[in-house]
Design a protein around this motif. Structure first.
Motif, PDB file in Angstrom:
ATOM      1  N   VAL A 173       0.838  -1.190   0.000  1.00 48.83           N
ATOM      2  CA  VAL A 173       0.000   0.000   0.000  1.00 48.83           C
ATOM      3  C   VAL A 173       0.878   1.246   0.000  1.00 48.83           C
ATOM      4  O   VAL A 173       1.831   1.344   0.774  1.00 48.83           O
ATOM      5  CB  VAL A 173      -0.928   0.013   1.238  1.00 48.83           C
ATOM      6  CG1 VAL A 173      -1.758   1.292   1.289  1.00 48.83           C
ATOM      7  CG2 VAL A 173      -1.818  -1.219   1.256  1.00 48.83           C
ATOM      8  N   LEU A 174       0.543   2.176  -0.867  1.00 49.53           N
ATOM      9  CA  LEU A 174       1.211   3.475  -0.885  1.00 49.53           C
ATOM     10  C   LEU A 174       0.362   4.449  -0.081  1.00 49.53           C
ATOM     11  O   LEU A 174      -0.850   4.536  -0.284  1.00 49.53           O
ATOM     12  CB  LEU A 174       1.345   4.000  -2.318  1.00 49.53           C
ATOM     13  CG  LEU A 174       1.813   5.459  -2.440  1.00 49.53           C
ATOM     14  CD1 LEU A 174       3.236   5.637  -1.891  1.00 49.53           C
ATOM     15  CD2 LEU A 174       1.732   5.920  -3.889  1.00 49.53           C
ATOM     16  N   VAL A 175       1.010   5.158   0.838  1.00 54.85           N
ATOM     17  CA  VAL A 175       0.368   6.261   1.551  1.00 54.85           C
ATOM     18  C   VAL A 175       1.093   7.518   1.075  1.00 54.85           C
ATOM     19  O   VAL A 175       2.223   7.793   1.478  1.00 54.85           O
ATOM     20  CB  VAL A 175       0.456   6.110   3.089  1.00 54.85           C
ATOM     21  CG1 VAL A 175      -0.303   7.247   3.772  1.00 54.85           C
ATOM     22  CG2 VAL A 175      -0.084   4.754   3.539  1.00 54.85           C
ATOM     23  N   ALA A 176       0.446   8.241   0.152  1.00 56.87           N
ATOM     24  CA  ALA A 176       1.032   9.455  -0.423  1.00 56.87           C
ATOM     25  C   ALA A 176       0.382  10.660   0.244  1.00 56.87           C
ATOM     26  O   ALA A 176      -0.792  10.616   0.605  1.00 56.87           O
ATOM     27  CB  ALA A 176       0.781   9.484  -1.934  1.00 56.87           C
ATOM     28  N   TYR A 177       1.152  11.730   0.403  1.00 55.64           N
ATOM     29  CA  TYR A 177       0.603  12.892   1.103  1.00 55.64           C
ATOM     30  C   TYR A 177       1.087  14.199   0.487  1.00 55.64           C
ATOM     31  O   TYR A 177       2.148  14.268  -0.126  1.00 55.64           O
ATOM     32  CB  TYR A 177       0.986  12.853   2.589  1.00 55.64           C
ATOM     33  CG  TYR A 177       2.475  12.946   2.784  1.00 55.64           C
ATOM     34  CD1 TYR A 177       3.099  14.188   2.896  1.00 55.64           C
ATOM     35  CD2 TYR A 177       3.260  11.808   2.808  1.00 55.64           C
ATOM     36  CE1 TYR A 177       4.481  14.282   3.026  1.00 55.64           C
ATOM     37  CE2 TYR A 177       4.636  11.888   2.942  1.00 55.64           C
ATOM     38  CZ  TYR A 177       5.229  13.136   3.050  1.00 55.64           C
ATOM     39  OH  TYR A 177       6.596  13.228   3.171  1.00 55.64           O
ATOM     40  N   LEU A 209       5.199   8.190   1.071  1.00 55.25           N
ATOM     41  CA  LEU A 209       5.987   9.059   0.195  1.00 55.25           C
ATOM     42  C   LEU A 209       5.280  10.394  -0.017  1.00 55.25           C
ATOM     43  O   LEU A 209       4.048  10.441  -0.064  1.00 55.25           O
ATOM     44  CB  LEU A 209       6.164   8.405  -1.183  1.00 55.25           C
ATOM     45  CG  LEU A 209       7.022   7.156  -1.257  1.00 55.25           C
ATOM     46  CD1 LEU A 209       6.889   6.518  -2.633  1.00 55.25           C
ATOM     47  CD2 LEU A 209       8.476   7.500  -0.961  1.00 55.25           C
ATOM     48  N   PRO A 210       6.065  11.464  -0.194  1.00 54.86           N
ATOM     49  CA  PRO A 210       5.443  12.728  -0.586  1.00 54.86           C
ATOM     50  C   PRO A 210       4.777  12.526  -1.950  1.00 54.86           C
ATOM     51  O   PRO A 210       5.377  11.935  -2.852  1.00 54.86           O
ATOM     52  CB  PRO A 210       6.606  13.708  -0.699  1.00 54.86           C
ATOM     53  CG  PRO A 210       7.803  13.013  -0.145  1.00 54.86           C
ATOM     54  CD  PRO A 210       7.517  11.545  -0.103  1.00 54.86           C
ATOM     55  N   ALA A 211       3.554  13.001  -2.100  1.00 55.19           N
ATOM     56  CA  ALA A 211       2.806  12.794  -3.347  1.00 55.19           C
ATOM     57  C   ALA A 211       3.590  13.282  -4.565  1.00 55.19           C
ATOM     58  O   ALA A 211       3.562  12.646  -5.620  1.00 55.19           O
ATOM     59  CB  ALA A 211       1.449  13.498  -3.260  1.00 55.19           C
ATOM     60  N   ARG A 212       4.312  14.372  -4.425  1.00 57.04           N
ATOM     61  CA  ARG A 212       5.025  14.942  -5.580  1.00 57.04           C
ATOM     62  C   ARG A 212       6.181  14.061  -6.052  1.00 57.04           C
ATOM     63  O   ARG A 212       6.640  14.207  -7.179  1.00 57.04           O
ATOM     64  CB  ARG A 212       5.518  16.350  -5.261  1.00 57.04           C
ATOM     65  CG  ARG A 212       6.660  16.401  -4.283  1.00 57.04           C
ATOM     66  CD  ARG A 212       7.164  17.824  -4.047  1.00 57.04           C
ATOM     67  NE  ARG A 212       8.046  17.871  -2.909  1.00 57.04           N
ATOM     68  CZ  ARG A 212       7.654  18.010  -1.652  1.00 57.04           C
ATOM     69  NH1 ARG A 212       6.362  18.156  -1.383  1.00 57.04           N
ATOM     70  NH2 ARG A 212       8.510  18.010  -0.667  1.00 57.04           N
ATOM     71  N   SER A 213       6.640  13.129  -5.212  1.00 58.14           N
ATOM     72  CA  SER A 213       7.802  12.311  -5.593  1.00 58.14           C
ATOM     73  C   SER A 213       7.417  10.979  -6.247  1.00 58.14           C
ATOM     74  O   SER A 213       8.288  10.255  -6.724  1.00 58.14           O
ATOM     75  CB  SER A 213       8.677  12.044  -4.367  1.00 58.14           C
ATOM     76  OG  SER A 213       8.057  11.088  -3.527  1.00 58.14           O
ATOM     77  N   VAL A 214       6.133  10.645  -6.282  1.00 57.43           N
ATOM     78  CA  VAL A 214       5.700   9.349  -6.824  1.00 57.43           C
ATOM     79  C   VAL A 214       5.647   9.429  -8.345  1.00 57.43           C
ATOM     80  O   VAL A 214       4.993  10.298  -8.911  1.00 57.43           O
ATOM     81  CB  VAL A 214       4.314   8.959  -6.260  1.00 57.43           C
ATOM     82  CG1 VAL A 214       3.849   7.640  -6.861  1.00 57.43           C
ATOM     83  CG2 VAL A 214       4.359   8.889  -4.742  1.00 57.43           C
ATOM     84  N   THR A 215       6.366   8.502  -8.992  1.00 58.93           N
ATOM     85  CA  THR A 215       6.398   8.506 -10.459  1.00 58.93           C
ATOM     86  C   THR A 215       5.439   7.487 -11.076  1.00 58.93           C
ATOM     87  O   THR A 215       4.937   7.702 -12.167  1.00 58.93           O
ATOM     88  CB  THR A 215       7.823   8.258 -10.985  1.00 58.93           C
ATOM     89  OG1 THR A 215       8.305   7.042 -10.419  1.00 58.93           O
ATOM     90  CG2 THR A 215       8.743   9.415 -10.611  1.00 58.93           C
ATOM     91  N   VAL A 272      -3.537   5.162  -0.438  1.00 58.79           N
ATOM     92  CA  VAL A 272      -4.165   6.120   0.466  1.00 58.79           C
ATOM     93  C   VAL A 272      -3.531   7.462   0.139  1.00 58.79           C
ATOM     94  O   VAL A 272      -2.305   7.566   0.058  1.00 58.79           O
ATOM     95  CB  VAL A 272      -3.898   5.768   1.950  1.00 58.79           C
ATOM     96  CG1 VAL A 272      -4.517   6.824   2.871  1.00 58.79           C
ATOM     97  CG2 VAL A 272      -4.405   4.374   2.288  1.00 58.79           C
ATOM     98  N   VAL A 273      -4.358   8.489  -0.084  1.00 58.08           N
ATOM     99  CA  VAL A 273      -3.842   9.821  -0.388  1.00 58.08           C
ATOM    100  C   VAL A 273      -4.335  10.783   0.676  1.00 58.08           C
ATOM    101  O   VAL A 273      -5.540  10.886   0.930  1.00 58.08           O
ATOM    102  CB  VAL A 273      -4.316  10.328  -1.771  1.00 58.08           C
ATOM    103  CG1 VAL A 273      -3.636  11.661  -2.106  1.00 58.08           C
ATOM    104  CG2 VAL A 273      -4.045   9.303  -2.861  1.00 58.08           C
ATOM    105  N   GLY A 274      -3.388  11.467   1.307  1.00 58.39           N
ATOM    106  CA  GLY A 274      -3.727  12.451   2.331  1.00 58.39           C
ATOM    107  C   GLY A 274      -3.293  13.829   1.895  1.00 58.39           C
ATOM    108  O   GLY A 274      -2.238  13.991   1.285  1.00 58.39           O
TER     109      GLY A 274
END
Length: 168
Positions: free
Chosen positions: A5-9, A37-43, A52-54
């Motif tokens: 699971v990715l938890v991006a924020y 991971l910071p949302a901006r860094s996910v490729t 999950v996106v916060g």
């Protein structure tokens, strides 16, 4: 197959990041592999079975990194279970009642058939970056209204859902 699971924020001053870490900790306790991971860094989302996106809330909008993440990865998100959370109110309202997602998040949820959303209290303390943040603090409206017990309870519900999906 193991579910990762990715938890991006999207977070300006780190408090939403701390909430994302709390979500991941709860998932890991149930033996779900979770990466924060910071949302901006996910490729790409190839390695993840669920996301999950916060996002921190500012003036009724989700943090730009969270909004851009959802836009950029819309196609991949449409094929995975997705949950959203918002970190926002600088008062105790999020602990007192369910706060619906802001309009932009609500639209994104509908477009992706997201499985859920929660709004948690936010945090804005001295040293926060940004003109608006400093103005809010100057007006005495800051503070830490995060409720980590509520975040963990919500994350435990996600873990249960993910477990049911893996075994169902």
């Amino acid at each position: 197959m193991e579910q990762k699971v990715l938890v991006a924020y999207g977070s300006a001053n780190g408090s939403t990041e701390e909430m994302a870490e709390a979500v991941a900790r709860v998932l890991r306790r149930t033996e779900i592999t979770a990466e924060v991971l910071p949302a901006r860094s996910v490729t790409d989302l190839d390695r993840y079975g669920a996301v999950v996106v916060g996002g921190a809330l500012y003036a009724g909008r989700w943090h730009k990194d969270a909004r851009r993440f959802v836009r950029r990865h819309r196609g991949a998100l449409a094929h995975r279970p997705v949950w959203f959370f918002s970190s926002g109110p600088l008062d105790p309202t999020a602990s007192q009642r369910d706060i619906p997602p802001v309009p932009g998040v609500k639209r994104a949820m509908a477009g992706l058939d997201a499985r859920g959303h929660a709004t948690f209290g936010g945090c804005l303390t001295e040293g926060a970056q940004g003109r608006v943040a400093r103005m809010i603090l100057r007006n005495g409206k800051g503070g830490d209204f995060r409720d980590f017990a509520a975040v963990e309870h919500w994350a435990a519900g996600l873990a249960k859902e993910l477990g049911a999906m893996a075994h169902g």
